[in-house]
Design an enzyme around this catalytic site. Structure first.
Site, PDB file in Angstrom:
ATOM      1  N   GLY A 103       0.830  -1.212   0.000  1.00 48.10           N
ATOM      2  CA  GLY A 103       0.000   0.000   0.000  1.00 48.10           C
ATOM      3  C   GLY A 103       0.859   1.255   0.000  1.00 48.10           C
ATOM      4  O   GLY A 103       0.596   2.198   0.747  1.00 48.10           O
ATOM      5  N   ASN A 117       1.430   3.407  -2.526  1.00 49.70           N
ATOM      6  CA  ASN A 117       1.171   4.435  -3.542  1.00 49.70           C
ATOM      7  C   ASN A 117       0.663   5.739  -2.942  1.00 49.70           C
ATOM      8  O   ASN A 117       0.567   6.747  -3.635  1.00 49.70           O
ATOM      9  CB  ASN A 117       0.170   3.916  -4.589  1.00 49.70           C
ATOM     10  N   THR A 118       0.327   5.718  -1.664  1.00 49.37           N
ATOM     11  CA  THR A 118      -0.230   6.928  -1.042  1.00 49.37           C
ATOM     12  C   THR A 118       0.009   6.872   0.467  1.00 49.37           C
ATOM     13  O   THR A 118       0.512   5.879   0.993  1.00 49.37           O
ATOM     14  CB  THR A 118      -1.749   7.049  -1.361  1.00 49.37           C
ATOM     15  N   GLY A 119      -0.340   7.973   1.145  1.00 50.55           N
ATOM     16  CA  GLY A 119      -0.382   7.988   2.607  1.00 50.55           C
ATOM     17  C   GLY A 119       0.922   7.596   3.302  1.00 50.55           C
ATOM     18  O   GLY A 119       2.026   7.915   2.851  1.00 50.55           O
ATOM     19  N   TYR A 138     -13.316  -3.096  11.327  1.00 51.94           N
ATOM     20  CA  TYR A 138     -11.981  -2.462  11.252  1.00 51.94           C
ATOM     21  C   TYR A 138     -11.187  -2.710  12.527  1.00 51.94           C
ATOM     22  O   TYR A 138     -10.034  -3.134  12.469  1.00 51.94           O
ATOM     23  CB  TYR A 138     -12.120  -0.955  10.992  1.00 51.94           C
ATOM     24  N   SER A 164      -3.266  -0.017  14.900  1.00 50.59           N
ATOM     25  CA  SER A 164      -3.883   1.274  15.199  1.00 50.59           C
ATOM     26  C   SER A 164      -4.268   1.287  16.675  1.00 50.59           C
ATOM     27  O   SER A 164      -4.555   0.230  17.263  1.00 50.59           O
ATOM     28  CB  SER A 164      -5.149   1.433  14.353  1.00 50.59           C
ATOM     29  N   GLY A 216       2.312   4.719   3.687  1.00 48.08           N
ATOM     30  CA  GLY A 216       3.155   3.775   2.947  1.00 48.08           C
ATOM     31  C   GLY A 216       4.077   4.484   1.969  1.00 48.08           C
ATOM     32  O   GLY A 216       5.267   4.139   1.862  1.00 48.08           O
TER      33      GLY A 216
HETATM   34  N1  LIG Z   1      -4.389   7.357   8.771  1.00 49.67           N
HETATM   35  C1  LIG Z   1      -4.581   7.065  10.048  1.00 49.67           C
HETATM   36  O1  LIG Z   1      -5.009   7.926  10.841  1.00 49.67           O
HETATM   37  C2  LIG Z   1      -4.287   5.683  10.567  1.00 49.67           C
HETATM   38  C3  LIG Z   1      -4.450   5.458  11.939  1.00 49.67           C
HETATM   39  C4  LIG Z   1      -4.176   4.190  12.452  1.00 49.67           C
HETATM   40  C5  LIG Z   1      -3.745   3.188  11.601  1.00 49.67           C
HETATM   41  N2  LIG Z   1      -3.601   3.416  10.266  1.00 49.67           N
HETATM   42  C6  LIG Z   1      -3.139   2.299   9.415  1.00 49.67           C
HETATM   43  O2  LIG Z   1      -2.025   2.719   8.647  1.00 49.67           O
HETATM   44  C7  LIG Z   1      -1.989   1.996   7.410  1.00 49.67           C
HETATM   45  C8  LIG Z   1      -1.797   2.963   6.260  1.00 49.67           C
HETATM   46  O3  LIG Z   1      -2.935   3.802   6.226  1.00 49.67           O
HETATM   47  P1  LIG Z   1      -2.987   5.222   5.507  1.00 49.67           P
HETATM   48  O4  LIG Z   1      -3.491   6.166   6.504  1.00 49.67           O
HETATM   49  O5  LIG Z   1      -1.737   5.508   4.768  1.00 49.67           O
HETATM   50  O6  LIG Z   1      -4.194   4.912   4.485  1.00 49.67           O
HETATM   51  P2  LIG Z   1      -4.395   5.231   2.932  1.00 49.67           P
HETATM   52  O7  LIG Z   1      -3.845   6.560   2.589  1.00 49.67           O
HETATM   53  O8  LIG Z   1      -5.834   4.945   2.664  1.00 49.67           O
HETATM   54  O9  LIG Z   1      -3.481   4.107   2.236  1.00 49.67           O
HETATM   55  C9  LIG Z   1      -3.855   2.756   2.281  1.00 49.67           C
HETATM   56  C10 LIG Z   1      -3.074   1.993   1.239  1.00 49.67           C
HETATM   57  O10 LIG Z   1      -3.505   0.619   1.289  1.00 49.67           O
HETATM   58  C11 LIG Z   1      -3.765   0.194  -0.058  1.00 49.67           C
HETATM   59  N3  LIG Z   1      -4.703  -0.916  -0.149  1.00 49.67           N
HETATM   60  C12 LIG Z   1      -6.003  -0.953   0.229  1.00 49.67           C
HETATM   61  N4  LIG Z   1      -6.534  -2.139  -0.113  1.00 49.67           N
HETATM   62  C13 LIG Z   1      -5.548  -2.869  -0.706  1.00 49.67           C
HETATM   63  C14 LIG Z   1      -5.471  -4.152  -1.289  1.00 49.67           C
HETATM   64  N5  LIG Z   1      -6.543  -4.952  -1.372  1.00 49.67           N
HETATM   65  N6  LIG Z   1      -4.293  -4.580  -1.794  1.00 49.67           N
HETATM   66  C15 LIG Z   1      -3.207  -3.787  -1.747  1.00 49.67           C
HETATM   67  N7  LIG Z   1      -3.208  -2.545  -1.246  1.00 49.67           N
HETATM   68  C16 LIG Z   1      -4.374  -2.099  -0.728  1.00 49.67           C
HETATM   69  C17 LIG Z   1      -4.311   1.440  -0.729  1.00 49.67           C
HETATM   70  O11 LIG Z   1      -4.280   1.295  -2.153  1.00 49.67           O
HETATM   71  P3  LIG Z   1      -5.301   2.154  -3.093  1.00 49.67           P
HETATM   72  O12 LIG Z   1      -4.805   3.573  -3.055  1.00 49.67           O
HETATM   73  O13 LIG Z   1      -5.185   1.493  -4.423  1.00 49.67           O
HETATM   74  O14 LIG Z   1      -6.648   2.003  -2.468  1.00 49.67           O
HETATM   75  C18 LIG Z   1      -3.328   2.469  -0.202  1.00 49.67           C
HETATM   76  O15 LIG Z   1      -2.122   2.394  -0.923  1.00 49.67           O
HETATM   77  C19 LIG Z   1      -3.288   1.186   7.363  1.00 49.67           C
HETATM   78  O16 LIG Z   1      -3.015  -0.142   7.734  1.00 49.67           O
HETATM   79  C20 LIG Z   1      -4.180   1.858   8.389  1.00 49.67           C
HETATM   80  O17 LIG Z   1      -5.111   0.948   8.952  1.00 49.67           O
HETATM   81  C21 LIG Z   1      -3.858   4.644   9.733  1.00 49.67           C
END
Ligand SMILES: NC(=O)c1ccc[n+]([C@@H]2O[C@H](COP(=O)([O-])OP(=O)(O)OC[C@H]3O[C@@H](n4cnc5c(N)ncnc54)[C@H](OP(=O)(O)O)[C@@H]3O)[C@@H](O)[C@H]2O)c1
Length: 296
Positions: A27, A29-31, A181, A156, A33
């Site tokens: 994951g 490509n954004t955020g 979730y 999380s 990751g």
């Molecule tokens: N942001 C927060 O506040 C927060 C807080 C606690 C924990 N987290 C955890 O941190 C991690 C990263 O989250 P983030 O905030 O960076 O979220 P995000 O910006 O939504 O990024 C999520 C990434 O996961 C990818 N993904 C989703 N479904 C997938 C699949 N079936 N196969 C492969 N890749 C997939 C998405 O790809 P697409 O772009 O193609 O959908 C995207 O690259 C997650 O595990 C999230 O639960 C985040």
């Protein structure tokens, strides 16, 4: 603004270089990751961006290469909602890489409407837990061969609200997006704990990470009022680069406790449910059964 952000998460930096090391970030490509991948690439690592959408992956690679001038950043197709795709990805990695030092299980889907993976599992449990469980299983020989190596699982703080619903893991009887979730994020903590035990003495260590509250695309499935709230208060929330700090801390800091839960660049205590060894063992067995694998 930075000061306010630091109220919620401390700033962190490290000079560690990773020349000659290889990392996979799911994951990416954004955020969080993408920022994790960018940082690892700047340190000299060869970084594989494992993404379900190759166009987004290639765009992220172009951006990282343009911003950093590094070359060892590789896009690769991986859909964690499809065990066939996970197998193909792992096969590709064994054919193209001779070592793997860091597997960063970062991808996640959050609070989405009900759907199922290609294998029929509820998507949040299927992607966030089962997909990464299976990926780690398949890549473990390469991680062991490359030891010392690390697995980092993005969980999380919300795992504290979670329970493993063995009676309805797949939310077939009832579905609530938040409940599914937080179950998946608790599963990340329990997987980390059990995997660390199984890997004792192998040189492969495992960490669960809470990245904090991060202004990313993670809210994409959430109600528009939540998205507006996040936008309005984004100055209080971590940037994706800040959200990557604890992942990077667990990747780069020597002598961390394997199996631990890390937040704000330090080990901290997870919920009581996250320390339940019996539940961790049962979840492990059930996950193996669901995936049709033997992993003792
Ligand atoms: N942001 C927060 O506040 C927060 C807080 C606690 C924990 N987290 C955890 O941190 C991690 C990263 O989250 P983030 O905030 O960076 O979220 P995000 O910006 O939504 O990024 C999520 C990434 O996961 C990818 N993904 C989703 N479904 C997938 C699949 N079936 N196969 C492969 N890749 C997939 C998405 O790809 P697409 O772009 O193609 O959908 C995207 O690259 C997650 O595990 C999230 O639960 C985040």
């Amino acid at each position: 603004m930075d000061t306010l952000r630091r109220v919620f998460g401390k700033s962190w930096s490290s000079n560690v270089r990773l020349d000659g090391k290889t990392a996979i970030v799911t994951g990416a490509n954004t955020g969080i990751g993408k920022e994790t991948a960018r940082d690892l690439a700047k340190r000299g690592a060869r970084v594989i961006l494992a993404c379900r959408d190759m166009m987004k992956a290639e765009q992220a690679v172009r951006e990282i290469v343009r911003d950093t001038g590094v070359v060892g950043v590789i896009p690769c197709q991986l859909d964690l909602a499809d065990t066939k795709s996970i197998c193909e990805f792992a096969e590709h990695i064994y054919n193209s890489e001779t070592s793997l030092h860091f597997l960063i299980n970062n991808a996640g889907v959050a609070i989405c409407p009900y759907s199922t993976t290609a294998d029929g599992y509820e998507t949040q449990f299927g992607v966030n837990h089962l997909g990464h469980f299976f990926l780690t299983f398949l890549l473990l020989d390469l991680l062991k061969h490359s030891a010392p190596s690390r697995v980092i699982n993005l969980s999380s703080l919300t795992h504290t609200m979670g329970r493993i619903h063995f009676e309805d893991l797949n939310s077939e009887m009832s579905y609530h997006p938040v409940k599914a979730y937080v179950q998946s994020k608790l599963a990340n903590v329990l997987f980390t704990r059990e995997l660390a035990k199984k890997l004792e003495g192998t040189g492969v260590t495992v960490y669960a990470v809470d990245p904090g509250v991060v202004n990313s695309d993670v809210t994409r499935h959430m109600h528009s009022s939540i998205q507006m709230f996040v936008k309005a208060f984004s100055f209080l929330i971590r940037t994706p680069a800040e959200g990557a700090y604890t992942t990077l801390y667990c990747t780069l800091t020597p002598d961390l406790k394997s199996g631990g839960y890390y937040s704000n660049c330090a080990q901290t205590t997870c919920s009581r449910a996250g320390r339940d060894d019996r539940t961790a063992r049962i979840l492990w067995m059930v996950s193996c059964q669901m995936l049709g694998i033997r992993w003792r």
